[in-house]
Scaffold this motif. Sequence first.
Motif, PDB file in Angstrom:
ATOM      1  N   UNK A 208       8.863  -5.898 -16.328  1.00 19.53           N
ATOM      2  CA  UNK A 208       7.584  -5.204 -15.870  1.00 19.53           C
ATOM      3  C   UNK A 208       6.828  -6.065 -15.077  1.00 19.53           C
ATOM      4  N   UNK A 209       6.359  -5.341 -13.811  1.00 16.35           N
ATOM      5  CA  UNK A 209       5.218  -5.910 -13.145  1.00 16.35           C
ATOM      6  C   UNK A 209       4.250  -4.761 -12.788  1.00 16.35           C
ATOM      7  N   UNK A 210       2.943  -5.131 -12.920  1.00 18.47           N
ATOM      8  CA  UNK A 210       1.876  -4.617 -12.795  1.00 18.47           C
ATOM      9  C   UNK A 210       0.898  -4.766 -11.660  1.00 18.47           C
ATOM     10  N   UNK A 211       0.744  -4.317 -10.694  1.00 14.33           N
ATOM     11  CA  UNK A 211      -0.223  -4.744  -9.574  1.00 14.33           C
ATOM     12  C   UNK A 211      -1.400  -3.981  -9.264  1.00 14.33           C
ATOM     13  N   UNK A 212      -2.409  -4.477  -9.051  1.00 12.63           N
ATOM     14  CA  UNK A 212      -3.658  -3.822  -8.741  1.00 12.63           C
ATOM     15  C   UNK A 212      -3.885  -3.190  -7.347  1.00 12.63           C
ATOM     16  N   UNK A 213      -4.196  -1.966  -7.275  1.00  9.21           N
ATOM     17  CA  UNK A 213      -4.696  -1.442  -5.917  1.00  9.21           C
ATOM     18  C   UNK A 213      -5.839  -0.811  -6.005  1.00  9.21           C
ATOM     19  N   UNK A 214      -6.431  -1.029  -4.705  1.00  7.89           N
ATOM     20  CA  UNK A 214      -8.110  -0.588  -4.783  1.00  7.89           C
ATOM     21  C   UNK A 214      -8.261   0.731  -4.254  1.00  7.89           C
ATOM     22  N   UNK A 215      -7.193   1.483  -4.004  1.00 11.10           N
ATOM     23  CA  UNK A 215      -7.285   2.912  -3.599  1.00 11.10           C
ATOM     24  C   UNK A 215      -6.213   3.505  -4.224  1.00 11.10           C
ATOM     25  N   UNK A 216      -6.745   5.012  -4.594  1.00 11.59           N
ATOM     26  CA  UNK A 216      -5.498   5.745  -5.104  1.00 11.59           C
ATOM     27  C   UNK A 216      -4.358   6.400  -3.923  1.00 11.59           C
ATOM     28  N   UNK A 217      -3.295   6.068  -4.249  1.00 11.04           N
ATOM     29  CA  UNK A 217      -2.067   6.479  -3.306  1.00 11.04           C
ATOM     30  C   UNK A 217      -2.212   7.961  -3.383  1.00 11.04           C
ATOM     31  N   UNK A 218      -2.536   8.630  -2.347  1.00 14.61           N
ATOM     32  CA  UNK A 218      -2.511  10.237  -2.114  1.00 14.61           C
ATOM     33  C   UNK A 218      -1.109  10.515  -1.491  1.00 14.61           C
ATOM     34  N   UNK A 219      -0.297  11.241  -1.987  1.00 17.74           N
ATOM     35  CA  UNK A 219       1.117  11.504  -1.417  1.00 17.74           C
ATOM     36  C   UNK A 219       0.826  12.595  -0.616  1.00 17.74           C
ATOM     37  N   UNK A 220       1.595  12.795   0.377  1.00 18.38           N
ATOM     38  CA  UNK A 220       1.662  14.058   1.589  1.00 18.38           C
ATOM     39  C   UNK A 220       2.102  15.407   0.652  1.00 18.38           C
ATOM     40  N   UNK A 221       3.057  15.207  -0.413  1.00 21.40           N
ATOM     41  CA  UNK A 221       3.411  16.387  -1.166  1.00 21.40           C
ATOM     42  C   UNK A 221       2.304  17.171  -1.632  1.00 21.40           C
ATOM     43  N   UNK A 222       0.934  16.454  -1.952  1.00 20.45           N
ATOM     44  CA  UNK A 222       0.062  17.061  -2.789  1.00 20.45           C
ATOM     45  C   UNK A 222      -1.227  17.175  -1.767  1.00 20.45           C
ATOM     46  N   UNK A 223      -1.517  16.262  -0.968  1.00 23.73           N
ATOM     47  CA  UNK A 223      -2.974  16.195  -0.394  1.00 23.73           C
ATOM     48  C   UNK A 223      -2.922  16.360   1.104  1.00 23.73           C
ATOM     49  N   UNK A 224      -1.756  16.540   1.678  1.00 21.91           N
ATOM     50  CA  UNK A 224      -1.653  16.926   3.153  1.00 21.91           C
ATOM     51  C   UNK A 224      -2.319  18.167   3.505  1.00 21.91           C
ATOM     52  N   UNK A 225      -2.869  17.971   4.539  1.00 18.17           N
ATOM     53  CA  UNK A 225      -3.736  19.361   5.084  1.00 18.17           C
ATOM     54  C   UNK A 225      -2.639  20.424   5.554  1.00 18.17           C
ATOM     55  N   UNK A 226      -3.002  21.674   4.811  1.00 16.70           N
ATOM     56  CA  UNK A 226      -2.058  22.888   4.866  1.00 16.70           C
ATOM     57  C   UNK A 226      -2.670  23.669   6.149  1.00 16.70           C
ATOM     58  N   UNK A 227      -1.696  23.853   6.934  1.00 18.05           N
ATOM     59  CA  UNK A 227      -1.968  24.549   8.118  1.00 18.05           C
ATOM     60  C   UNK A 227      -2.682  26.106   7.895  1.00 18.05           C
ATOM     61  N   UNK A 228      -3.722  26.393   8.689  1.00 19.98           N
ATOM     62  CA  UNK A 228      -4.248  27.623   8.638  1.00 19.98           C
ATOM     63  C   UNK A 228      -3.560  28.868   9.079  1.00 19.98           C
ATOM     64  N   UNK A 229      -3.353  29.797   8.240  1.00 24.87           N
ATOM     65  CA  UNK A 229      -2.665  30.934   8.694  1.00 24.87           C
ATOM     66  C   UNK A 229      -3.206  31.812   9.924  1.00 24.87           C
TER      67      UNK A 229
END
Length: 294
Positions: A208-229
């Motif tokens: 096991x390896x645990x590393x520290x990151x200073x920002x939350x990793x935001x994936x495109x599948x959840x946080x990608x901007x949705x195109x307006x209809x």
Amino acid sequence: MTKQSPIISLSFLLLFLFSFTITYAQSPAQAPSAQAPNKPVVQPQVQPPTEAVTPVQAPSEVPLVQAPPRKAKPEPTNVTKILDKAGGFSVFIRILRSTQVINQIENQLNVSNSLTILAPTNGAFSGLKPGTLNSLSTEQKVQLVQYHILPSFVSLSNFQTLSNPVRTQASNTDEYPLNITTQGNWVNISTGLVNTSISGTVYADSQLAIYKVDRVLLPLGIFAPRPRAPAPAPTLAKPKKESSTSSSSSFSSSSSTLDSPVAAVDASAAISLARTGMVGLAVVLVVFSVGTVW
């Protein structure tokens, strides 16, 4: 004669003693007494000599060859305990527990699977827009946490051997791509929305390896901007069909208009104006005729 007599006497004496000894040895035993019969004499049985037998001992429980001492089974690695001891990961610990992803991690570690966790600090979560986590569904929160977990042990020196996009425990690499590049001792991480780097090692062993990151990793599948209809195209008004009832409808509409008090006032004013005009016209005609007579 005198010299042989002692010899002869000695010879007779020896012969007499020899005869008496034989007679005494062959004489019958005395008859048993009637009052107290003697018990029969039991001659002890003489056992033939036997060889000495060594007693057989029970088998010993101690083996001849001692087995090496068994190593005690190590306790499963407690990820939340490690993060809590390191400090500054309380938000990530809470999400691990609320989504029950921590149970998946412990089960995988118990069956000797290896993992790498990119743990965001509390400061990383505070950098998100207010309400970001609360706006996510339960499934999205699970995917977000699993996006921070690599399904293998990766040391700092082995990040350069990974191929992009790096596979995580989230759904797939199409909607959840993760690109990792290295530059010297720096490990840079890009999600398409967030760029950060590993800022420290929290824990590392062979599994096991645990590393520290200073920002939350935001994936495109959840946080990608949705195109307006796109806005709906304007529709042309259909022309009204002419019919024989148009005149009647107009008449009825005018009559209905006259039924209202305001319309009645407008109509009376129009009638009065019409009458005034007719009177004026008559006066003009009279004046014109008088002038002609004169």
